[in-house]
Design a protein around this motif. Structure first.
Motif, PDB file in Angstrom:
ATOM      1  N   UNK A 193       2.135 156.477  15.425  1.00 52.61           N
ATOM      2  CA  UNK A 193       2.211 157.649  14.556  1.00 52.61           C
ATOM      3  C   UNK A 193       1.367 158.803  15.096  1.00 52.61           C
ATOM      4  N   UNK A 194       0.294 158.449  15.798  1.00 51.61           N
ATOM      5  CA  UNK A 194      -0.592 159.472  16.350  1.00 51.61           C
ATOM      6  C   UNK A 194       0.125 160.279  17.422  1.00 51.61           C
ATOM      7  N   UNK A 195       0.097 161.613  17.363  1.00 52.30           N
ATOM      8  CA  UNK A 195       0.719 162.383  18.439  1.00 52.30           C
ATOM      9  C   UNK A 195      -0.077 162.234  19.735  1.00 52.30           C
ATOM     10  N   UNK A 196       0.646 162.191  20.857  1.00 48.76           N
ATOM     11  CA  UNK A 196      -0.026 162.157  22.153  1.00 48.76           C
ATOM     12  C   UNK A 196      -0.566 163.545  22.471  1.00 48.76           C
ATOM     13  N   UNK A 197      -1.773 163.589  22.948  1.00 45.77           N
ATOM     14  CA  UNK A 197      -2.364 164.873  23.329  1.00 45.77           C
ATOM     15  C   UNK A 197      -3.029 164.750  24.688  1.00 45.77           C
ATOM     16  N   UNK A 198      -3.314 165.866  25.289  1.00 41.23           N
ATOM     17  CA  UNK A 198      -4.120 165.832  26.510  1.00 41.23           C
ATOM     18  C   UNK A 198      -5.457 165.205  26.133  1.00 41.23           C
ATOM     19  N   UNK A 223      -3.424 163.670  31.220  1.00 45.22           N
ATOM     20  CA  UNK A 223      -3.766 164.957  31.841  1.00 45.22           C
ATOM     21  C   UNK A 223      -2.794 166.024  31.377  1.00 45.22           C
ATOM     22  N   UNK A 224      -1.523 165.627  31.254  1.00 45.31           N
ATOM     23  CA  UNK A 224      -0.513 166.508  30.672  1.00 45.31           C
ATOM     24  C   UNK A 224       0.663 165.648  30.229  1.00 45.31           C
ATOM     25  N   UNK A 225       1.539 166.210  29.389  1.00 45.74           N
ATOM     26  CA  UNK A 225       2.650 165.407  28.864  1.00 45.74           C
ATOM     27  C   UNK A 225       3.797 166.296  28.418  1.00 45.74           C
ATOM     28  N   UNK A 226       4.983 165.706  28.351  1.00 44.79           N
ATOM     29  CA  UNK A 226       6.150 166.417  27.850  1.00 44.79           C
ATOM     30  C   UNK A 226       7.191 165.388  27.412  1.00 44.79           C
ATOM     31  N   UNK A 227       8.356 165.872  27.008  1.00 38.70           N
ATOM     32  CA  UNK A 227       9.473 164.988  26.661  1.00 38.70           C
ATOM     33  C   UNK A 227      10.708 165.463  27.402  1.00 38.70           C
ATOM     34  N   UNK A 228      11.458 164.531  27.966  1.00 34.87           N
ATOM     35  CA  UNK A 228      12.651 164.889  28.722  1.00 34.87           C
ATOM     36  C   UNK A 228      13.881 164.711  27.843  1.00 34.87           C
ATOM     37  N   UNK A 229      14.613 165.798  27.605  1.00 30.18           N
ATOM     38  CA  UNK A 229      15.862 165.724  26.844  1.00 30.18           C
ATOM     39  C   UNK A 229      17.067 165.734  27.773  1.00 30.18           C
ATOM     40  N   UNK A 247       8.735 148.790  36.173  1.00 30.07           N
ATOM     41  CA  UNK A 247       7.486 149.293  36.737  1.00 30.07           C
ATOM     42  C   UNK A 247       6.535 149.752  35.641  1.00 30.07           C
ATOM     43  N   UNK A 248       5.525 150.501  36.049  1.00 32.76           N
ATOM     44  CA  UNK A 248       4.473 150.882  35.099  1.00 32.76           C
ATOM     45  C   UNK A 248       4.894 152.007  34.168  1.00 32.76           C
ATOM     46  N   UNK A 249       4.472 151.865  32.927  1.00 32.22           N
ATOM     47  CA  UNK A 249       4.432 152.969  31.970  1.00 32.22           C
ATOM     48  C   UNK A 249       3.034 152.940  31.372  1.00 32.22           C
ATOM     49  N   UNK A 250       2.706 153.899  30.526  1.00 34.17           N
ATOM     50  CA  UNK A 250       1.391 153.892  29.875  1.00 34.17           C
ATOM     51  C   UNK A 250       1.571 153.974  28.368  1.00 34.17           C
ATOM     52  N   UNK A 251       0.673 153.274  27.648  1.00 37.92           N
ATOM     53  CA  UNK A 251       0.728 153.361  26.187  1.00 37.92           C
ATOM     54  C   UNK A 251      -0.650 153.740  25.661  1.00 37.92           C
ATOM     55  N   UNK A 252      -0.661 154.415  24.526  1.00 34.07           N
ATOM     56  CA  UNK A 252      -1.956 154.795  23.948  1.00 34.07           C
ATOM     57  C   UNK A 252      -2.799 153.557  23.650  1.00 34.07           C
ATOM     58  N   UNK A 253      -4.094 153.648  23.897  1.00 30.56           N
ATOM     59  CA  UNK A 253      -5.020 152.581  23.504  1.00 30.56           C
ATOM     60  C   UNK A 253      -5.444 152.883  22.064  1.00 30.56           C
TER      61      UNK A 253
END
Ligand SMILES: [Zn+2]
Ligand SMILES: [Zn+2]
Lengths: 376, 139, 376, 139
Positions: D101-106, D61-67, D129-135
């Protein structure tokens, strides 16, 4: 009220949900427009601040005005005071006040450090002082200055434990004998384990409403807040002109009684702050029930028992019901309400018509006093 | 001192005069001696920012021992804590140290010394400051 | 108001003393009967809770009623609301509301962890989420859902910095150009450093009084609170039906305007919550100044500048004045008061008669809105 | 497990079903699927305590990166975080993992996996706990 104790299976939000659901059911389903949360330890022990929005949403009150009120151990009374003022102003018809603490998730050193934040961080906590240290220093001085015997405070502990035997919400439901007090291990001399109220997880909620918003029929007689006051004194014990005189307790009791147009003789029971037994003695003195140095004697002669002149800790107090931190003030008001409604069962104070509740924060740096009255 | 260390230190650095030298204040209006310093005189309510050097001597007003220590002080436990009445008037809370065979009592004469108070912050920075020790009769 | 920034030489209590002394002097020496403290971070970053008693005593108000109010970034507004209700109830004549945060004593990781307690500890913070993460997630979705350009938020940052140039209390007094925004380092994409308000130590105080308690003569026109409201929504961003709609902001703005019998066209300036630039857009939309997805456009065409239709962040906002955490709401009300008193100097909004202030806690989970009015 | 460890663990133990198996609730009154579980249905306001096993599939639904990571997560930084729309309806916040290699997108399709989330508490206990990975398309 949730029983005070170790709720391994319940998180802070579930404790809150259970307490709020019970209070709303008891109120006949009044719909609160605001939630006032009394809490001190959640940021340190649960990594959770911002409890107002979290708990309003989680307990089915999404959208209502909500906030957290903190004044150390006096938080519960101060939160009731703020809800009371909001209702009095006419801005709200119904408010809910919740006291909640989740303590048993963390080990003793962390809990002690979190509690120590209620002392002066720069001039007390940095020296390794915690609330127990403050209480021990006050008790030591009290015994010395008033030439009181070493076991002066035993009566407070014994009365509290006696009253808790018949309180199903109490953490300890066993009477104790004087020998047990006398032989108890020292926590911080002269404080022994029976002078110290055991911390536990707890949650209690009160529904407050303006008279006009009450339903015509309700299951129980409605209790009225006749007086409400908060006062403060210096945070650090050493900054108080006379550490044995709890000026905030004294001033807030006086202000609440003035507001209610009552005097001490009218008070039928006094739910005072007994997180440490020395505070029971000092609170009785501050309110004027005993002269300085004589508070402990009321615990020797039966004056503070359920049938005595000025019953205290009628459901066991923090000492035996368990000490739920910032929620203490809410437990006190809930217990006093049961007394005035005649719902206290074996713990009933005969003919209780007027109750005073008082909770202290930071060894008396903040004091909140309420006077409750049974209508008619 | 790197930036990280200096940040965590600054709250203790601000208190260095009080912690190491027991520097308080004296009220220019009513001559009350003030410790800990508080800028507003607790007696007359006026501004009181004149610095005042306390002698460091006093007597025990009350005392106890801490067994259940908060994190940051656990390695030091059990430790004695007192409220001391400084000879200039104010009360102050501090640990006792260098206690000999004589038991500490209310009224015991004490003097200020500088010692390690405990560890603070994420990296356990050591904090130093005042403690009090009994003044021995033979001194 | 103390300048927001790094006050290496001032502890929390000294920041508070300076702000309260200034506010009391400005009020013509009114004597407060109560102190409401807005603070979030002192327990975590200064090891100090129980600020009510500590600061009442330290600032020369020994004995007064005092407590801490916490609702994350909305704490300041919520504290003003509670003081306002206490005054309205008639229990008090004069109250002081203090917002204070001491942030720069601790390193970034600890500050971020303390800030993260305002998110849902069990379902957000445990995954490494902080307030910046929430803002980044909302901004990313906003740009996507509304097809807005990557630099949509630039106008908010540029306006705030422009207004701060002439604010002596501001942390950054330098205008920025669009190229600077476009080239700024990323904090948490799509957020860049110019989308994020810099945290700083800060303290600001307001004296509130009932009209009857005001002296007959005063130096400045007295400003009236015409509307006051607090609303909440789900704490976790993922628990909100539409995360891009700040329902708490919307509801509290509506309630405050209803109370003041005003509509949007009457508002002369809007001190909104711009701790992250995305919230400026979402707040303008929530209040109704722009349709969903159009808030950012008000920053493109000059509408939000001092001479525009709806000036915001008139002294630089949290973005350029600096973000003093829980004190934000107090700075907003103090700045709006200067505007309505005609004391804003180069930052004066022409003919400012009515101001709206709104602060948000936990990415909008709590919102407090006030309407201030210049008399006559 | 000693007493100390068990105390610090209990707050995570209470959440084991949600964290490891994405167990939420379903409202018996309006059939809304609820995650995270909340006992009171956010849609109809009724009691909703019937457990419901989510499939673990959803889309970003949305995404970011935490630095700028908070303490407890610093050793993991920078890390990607997303809000995921579960196929049963609710949104949930979690870290992304195993990004190729594929960028994550909404809109990117993701599935739930169990991973280390970070360190908690005084002794840095590891929390899983849970994380999510691209299918991946080819799966
Ligand atoms: Zn003086
Ligand atoms: Zn439902």
């Amino acid at each position: 009220m949730m029983p005070v104790g170790e709720h391994w299976d319940l998180s802070l939000r579930h404790l809150a949900l259970d307490a709020i659901s019970a209070a709303r059911a008891d109120s006949g389903g009044l719909r609160p427009q605001a939630l006032y949360v009394a809490n001190v330890l959640a940021p340190a022990l649960s990594g959770q601040s911002h409890l107002g929005a979290l708990l309003a949403d989680f307990t089915g009150l999404r959208g209502v005005e909500a906030s957290t009120i903190e004044a150390s151990g006096a938080s519960g009374g101060v939160a009731v005071r703020q809800a009371y003022l909001a209702l009095t102003s006419g801005a709200l018809d119904v408010a809910i006040v919740l006291g909640v603490e989740k303590i048993t998730d963390k080990a003793s050193g962390q809990v002690q450090a979190a509690l120590a934040t209620s002392t002066d961080s720069e001039y007390e906590a940095v020296h390794g002082v915690t609330p127990s240290t403050q209480a021990a220093l006050l008790m030591q001085r009290y015994l010395y200055e008033h030439g009181a015997p070493k076991d002066s405070m035993a009566g407070f502990s014994m009365t509290a434990h006696q009253n808790a035997v018949t309180n199903p919400n109490a953490m300890f439901r066993k009477a104790i004998r004087h020998e047990q007090y006398a032989r108890a291990p020292i926590i911080s001399e002269p404080l022994n384990t029976f002078d110290v109220a055991p911390l536990g997880d707890g949650a209690a909620a009160l529904v407050l409403a303006r008279a006009a918003a009450l339903p015509n029929r309700h299951d129980y007689p409605q209790v009225v807040i006749a007086g409400s006051a908060v006062s403060t004194s210096a945070l650090a014990v050493h900054d108080r002109p006379n550490p044995l005189h709890l000026t905030a307790a004294s001033q807030s009791a006086e202000a609440a009684m003035l507001q209610a147009s009552l005097s001490l003789e009218d008070i039928g029971l006094f739910e005072l702050h007994d997180s440490f037994s020395i505070f029971a003695a000092l609170s009785l003195e501050a309110a004027g029930f005993a002269a300085p140095g004589h508070g402990w004697k009321l615990a020797q002669n039966g004056d503070i028992s359920l049938a005595g002149k000025i019953p205290i800790s009628t459901f066991g107090g923090s000492k035996a019901r368990g000490d739920p931190g910032a929620a203490t003030g809410i437990y006190q008001l809930a217990e006093a309400t049961l007394q005035l409604q005649g719902r206290a069962n074996e713990n009933q104070v005969p003919n209780a018509a007027i109750a005073m509740t008082q909770c202290l924060g930071g060894s008396g740096a903040t004091a909140s006093t309420h006077i409750l009255r049974r209508p008619n | 001192m790197n930036r990280l260390a200096s940040m965590e230190t600054s709250q203790h650095w601000r208190l260095r005069q009080q912690r190491y030298a027991l520097v308080g204040e004296v009220c220019p209006h009513c001559t009350t001696k003030i410790f800990p310093p508080r800028d507003i005189c607790p007696d007359c309510g006026e501004d009181a920012r004149d610095l005042y050097q306390f002698s460091g001597r006093g007597e025990v007003y009350s005392h106890t021992t801490v067994y259940q220590a908060p994190s940051g002080h656990s390695s030091n436990a059990p430790y004695p804590v007192a409220i001391v009445r400084l000879e200039e008037g104010p009360l102050v809370t501090a640990q006792l140290t260098d206690i000999g065979d004589q038991p500490v009592e209310i009224g015991t004469q004490v003097e200020m010394v500088t010692r390690k108070l405990g560890a603070d912050g994420e990296r356990g920075m050591l904090v130093y400051g005042y403690k009090f020790r009994p003044i021995l009769a033979e001194r």
